[in-house]
Design an enzyme around this catalytic site. Structure first.
Site, PDB file in Angstrom:
ATOM      1  N   GLU A  83      69.332   0.576  11.672  1.00  0.00           N
ATOM      2  CA  GLU A  83      69.317   0.549   9.936  1.00  0.00           C
ATOM      3  C   GLU A  83      70.158   1.004   9.127  1.00  0.00           C
ATOM      4  OE1 GLU A  83      65.233   1.116   7.360  1.00  0.00           O
ATOM      5  OE2 GLU A  83      66.720   1.425   5.647  1.00  0.00           O
ATOM      6  N   LYS A 103      58.111   5.891   4.163  1.00  0.00           N
ATOM      7  CA  LYS A 103      58.697   4.892   5.183  1.00  0.00           C
ATOM      8  C   LYS A 103      59.798   5.616   5.105  1.00  0.00           C
ATOM      9  CE  LYS A 103      60.978   1.477   6.165  1.00  0.00           C
ATOM     10  NZ  LYS A 103      62.878   1.042   6.245  1.00  0.00           N
ATOM     11  N   ASP A 134      56.656   8.625  22.294  1.00  0.00           N
ATOM     12  CA  ASP A 134      56.251   7.339  21.250  1.00  0.00           C
ATOM     13  C   ASP A 134      56.223   7.885  20.298  1.00  0.00           C
ATOM     14  OD1 ASP A 134      53.626   5.900  20.692  1.00  0.00           O
ATOM     15  OD2 ASP A 134      52.662   7.057  21.945  1.00  0.00           O
ATOM     16  N   HIS A 189      74.477   0.672   0.519  1.00  0.00           N
ATOM     17  CA  HIS A 189      73.665   0.596   1.510  1.00  0.00           C
ATOM     18  C   HIS A 189      75.096  -1.071   1.421  1.00  0.00           C
ATOM     19  CE1 HIS A 189      69.207   0.356   2.438  1.00  0.00           C
ATOM     20  NE2 HIS A 189      70.351   1.548   2.081  1.00  0.00           N
TER      21      HIS A 189
HETATM   22  C1  MEV Z   1      64.147   2.056   3.559  1.00  0.00           C
HETATM   23  O1  MEV Z   1      64.335   1.945   4.259  1.00  0.00           O
HETATM   24  C2  MEV Z   1      63.391   3.856   2.599  1.00  0.00           C
HETATM   25  C3  MEV Z   1      64.027   3.756   1.138  1.00  0.00           C
HETATM   26  O2  MEV Z   1      63.583   2.596   1.009  1.00  0.00           O
HETATM   27  C4  MEV Z   1      63.033   4.713   0.988  1.00  0.00           C
HETATM   28  C5  MEV Z   1      62.221   5.753  -0.301  1.00  0.00           C
HETATM   29  O3  MEV Z   1      62.731   4.423  -1.226  1.00  0.00           O
HETATM   30  O4  MEV Z   1      62.607   6.284  -0.718  1.00  0.00           O
HETATM   31  C6  MEV Z   1      65.069   3.776   0.328  1.00  0.00           C
END
Ligand code: MEV
Length: 425
Positions: A78, A266, A282, A380
């Site tokens: 990513e 995430k 793992d 991004h």
């Molecule tokens: C994207 O991979 C992760 C984000 O969505 C985390 C977040 O929103 O805190 C940018």
């Protein structure tokens, strides 16, 4: 699809895929190409291998953890994750991160069903604690010699949809291993004794990925000044204390709402997994543990916490279970994982867990700082534009030129990349 692949060589498998029209010969050649992880080694790791699947392997810079400088290997596809980690770590300098980790204690679970008197059985199991520990340890004298082994026993009675069951926990210090093998072997070896004590029947004997005895923590302070300077020249007019408040609001959103907490976490796992994968560990185990821990109090919550200190600076903290090792499994058999560990320079699984916690915190800070201030898309976009240019067929400097043009025009899409490539040609 029912393809008989198991008994074939890797090459025969690839030829079968070509013969069946599933892939072209060119694709078979690409899949079967030798990489740092040889086809032969890959074929010994898992079943039905037809190739290897590389990921970008990058190094995060600027990390100082407990006063020690680290170069941190990250394996991830990513865009912006590595850049985010480097930037967050730089903004935390000169102090950097402080981190700690529990002893590497994993939980092995033994499920006992059809126990005549479950509460009595649980008490009897605890009373036989010493004997159980001794028997569990007899199956791994090497681990015991290294200071590890089974340290304690717990027993609970659970109400389940199929009635009461007794669940025994073996608490095993696995030293520098992730620990699944050692724990599962001990759990299986102790089963006849537990059946005898409880009068019940053992069913599952397996480690728990909710590694609550193996938590790692990290903390950092991002000053108002550093935060304000980080936005200089980016066209976002925010003072340091406004940025601190914006980040606190972003965290409070996650603390109040599981929908946001999932995305917040995430972002943490972007960093955590990248190091876990790079070091051959793992990542499904770490993911399972992290998310289960995030809801341990009954509500899915963020794994980080932010506050303001007396100077008005931002304090970030993280706590999560991190079950990773330096011995056994892919950490030893995967050649680039070994290089990753060498670059990282960690000496123990505990130190690795501390590093991973610091990266998780840095990654989360990077994401919510961007979201709460300039927005995530700016960072991004340049990588995304570059990827689109490459996908359209541009190479090297050509791809960079097309990406820059699309950003300047604010038209970043596949069609525009194709048009610009034609123009350039
Ligand atoms: C994207 O991979 C992760 C984000 O969505 C985390 C977040 O929103 O805190 C940018």
């Amino acid at each position: 699809m029912n393809l008989e692949l198991r008994k074939l060589s890797v090459n025969e498998r690839l030829q079968k895929l070509v013969a069946e029209g599933i892939i072209s010969q060119e694709q078979a050649d690409l899949l079967g190409k030798e990489g740092p992880l040889s086809i032969e080694a890959a074929n010994k790791m898992v079943e039905n291998v037809v190739g290897t699947h590389p990921l970008p392997f990058a190094l995060a810079t600027n990390f100082k953890i407990n006063g020690k400088d680290y170069l941190i290997p990250m394996a991830i596809e990513e865009p912006s994750v590595v850049a985010g980690a480097c930037n967050a770590a730089k903004l935390a300098l000169p102090a950097g991160f402080t981190a700690s980790a529990d002893e590497p204690v994993m939980i092995g679970q033994i499920q006992l069903v059809q126990v005549p008197k479950p509460e009595d059985a649980a008490k009897k199991i605890i009373a036989a604690r010493k004997e159980i520990i001794a028997q569990a340890n007899s199956c791994d004298p090497v681990l015991v010699k290294m200071g590890g082994g089974c340290k304690d026993v717990e027993a609970r009675v659970l109400d389940s949809p199929r009635g009461k069951m007794v669940v025994v926990h073996l608490l095993v210090d696995v030293r520098d291993a992730m620990g699944a093998n050692a724990v599962n072997t001990m759990a299986e070896s102790i089963t006849p004794k537990l059946e005898e004590i409880s009068g019940g029947k053992a069913r599952l004997r397996i480690l728990s990925n909710l590694a609550v005895k193996r938590l790692a923590r990290a903390k950092a302070v991002w000053t108002k000044k550093a935060l304000e300077e980080s936005l200089a020249g980016k066209g976002v007019e925010l003072k340091g204390d406004e940025i601190v408040d914006a980040i606190l609001d972003a965290w409070a959103f996650a603390a109040a709402d599981p929908f946001r907490a999932a995305t917040h976490n995430k972002g943490i796992m972007n960093g955590v997994d990248a190091v876990v994968v790079a070091t051959g560990n793992d990542w499904r185990a770490v993911e399972a543990g992290a998310h289960a821990f995030a809801s341990i109090n009954g509500k899915y919550s963020p794994l980080t916490k932010y506050s303001k200190n007396a100077d008005g600076d931002l304090v970030g903290e993280i706590e999560l279970p991190i079950a990773v090792g330096l011995v056994g499994g892919a950490t030893k058999t995967h050649p680039t994982a070994q290089i990753a560990v060498k670059i990282l320079g960690v000496k123990t699984a505990k130190e690795l867990a501390q590093v991973i916690a610091a990266v998780g915190l840095a990654q989360n800070f990077a994401a919510i700082r961007a979201l709460a201030t300039e927005g995530i898309q700016r960072g991004h976009m340049s990588l995304h534009a570059h990827n689109l240019a490459v996908a359209a067929g541009a190479k090297g400097a050509q791809a960079e030129k097309i990406a820059a043009q699309m950003i300047a025009e604010k038209k970043v899409n596949a069609q525009r990349a194709k048009e610009l490539l034609l123009e350039v040609k």
